[in-house]
Scaffold this motif. Structure first.
Motif, PDB file in Angstrom:
ATOM      1  N   TYR A 135     -15.581  15.335  32.012  1.00 27.45           N
ATOM      2  CA  TYR A 135     -15.956  13.970  31.643  1.00 27.45           C
ATOM      3  C   TYR A 135     -16.256  13.930  30.154  1.00 27.45           C
ATOM      4  O   TYR A 135     -16.874  14.840  29.616  1.00 27.45           O
ATOM      5  N   GLY A 136     -15.819  12.875  29.506  1.00 23.59           N
ATOM      6  CA  GLY A 136     -16.165  12.598  28.123  1.00 23.59           C
ATOM      7  C   GLY A 136     -17.018  11.346  28.097  1.00 23.59           C
ATOM      8  O   GLY A 136     -17.326  10.761  29.131  1.00 23.59           O
ATOM      9  N   ARG A 137     -17.381  10.933  26.909  1.00 24.21           N
ATOM     10  CA  ARG A 137     -18.213   9.736  26.769  1.00 24.21           C
ATOM     11  C   ARG A 137     -17.501   8.701  25.914  1.00 24.21           C
ATOM     12  O   ARG A 137     -16.944   9.007  24.868  1.00 24.21           O
ATOM     13  N   ASP A 138     -17.541   7.473  26.371  1.00 22.44           N
ATOM     14  CA  ASP A 138     -16.978   6.353  25.638  1.00 22.44           C
ATOM     15  C   ASP A 138     -17.971   5.909  24.574  1.00 22.44           C
ATOM     16  O   ASP A 138     -19.184   5.904  24.806  1.00 22.44           O
ATOM     17  N   ALA A 139     -17.467   5.569  23.417  1.00 25.55           N
ATOM     18  CA  ALA A 139     -18.325   5.054  22.341  1.00 25.55           C
ATOM     19  C   ALA A 139     -18.506   3.545  22.559  1.00 25.55           C
ATOM     20  O   ALA A 139     -17.934   2.725  21.851  1.00 25.55           O
ATOM     21  N   ASP A 159     -18.984   1.091  19.774  1.00 23.07           N
ATOM     22  CA  ASP A 159     -17.841   0.712  18.941  1.00 23.07           C
ATOM     23  C   ASP A 159     -16.977  -0.350  19.610  1.00 23.07           C
ATOM     24  O   ASP A 159     -16.336  -1.153  18.941  1.00 23.07           O
ATOM     25  N   THR A 160     -16.912  -0.335  20.922  1.00 20.38           N
ATOM     26  CA  THR A 160     -16.070  -1.299  21.639  1.00 20.38           C
ATOM     27  C   THR A 160     -16.764  -2.625  21.857  1.00 20.38           C
ATOM     28  O   THR A 160     -16.133  -3.600  22.219  1.00 20.38           O
ATOM     29  N   VAL A 173     -20.016   4.546  30.377  1.00 22.25           N
ATOM     30  CA  VAL A 173     -19.679   5.472  29.304  1.00 22.25           C
ATOM     31  C   VAL A 173     -18.891   6.706  29.733  1.00 22.25           C
ATOM     32  O   VAL A 173     -18.305   7.371  28.896  1.00 22.25           O
ATOM     33  N   SER A 174     -18.846   7.063  31.015  1.00 18.72           N
ATOM     34  CA  SER A 174     -18.184   8.292  31.446  1.00 18.72           C
ATOM     35  C   SER A 174     -16.684   8.098  31.613  1.00 18.72           C
ATOM     36  O   SER A 174     -16.243   7.305  32.444  1.00 18.72           O
TER      37      SER A 174
END
Length: 111
Positions: free
Chosen positions: A46-50, A53-54, A66-67
């Motif tokens: 899993y990464g994280r969404d910024a 910024d969106t 965010v995942s």
């Protein structure tokens, strides 16, 4: 081995068949069905969404915003075809998988 990058994937054509535990078994992309090779190790993370910024907003209780879920898999068209490496991505709150990249063999190139 050299890596040959392809044109940007058409993400709207990507469907993923999952097993009961949520692991991809097959991918339908661009009119072809790619089978996940059961003899290779799949990577899942899993990464994280910024989100800042969106500038997305959501009501309280909307869920995880965010995942970003990722899978890197070795796939082939049939038992005699060459292995390809694909990376799938599913954004927060989405049910649609996106084909982030595809390459030949065991190396992955970003598209």
């Amino acid at each position: 081995m050299s890596t040959i990058a392809e044109a940007a994937p058409q993400t709207h054509d990507t469907l993923v068949r999952l097993d009961a535990a949520g692991k991809p078994l097959a991918i339908r992309h661009d009119g072809q069905i790619w089978l996940v090779d059961p003899d290779t190790d799949s990577q899942h993370w899993y990464g994280r969404d910024a989100w800042w910024d969106t500038r997305r907003t959501a009501a309280v209780g909307s869920g995880d915003l965010v995942s970003i879920e990722y899978w890197r898999l070795q796939v082939r068209l049939d038992s005699t075809s060459a292995l390809r490496t694909v990376t799938l991505r599913r954004d927060p709150l989405s049910t649609q998988w996106l084909l982030e990249d595809i390459s030949d063999g065991g190396e992955t190139a970003q598209n």
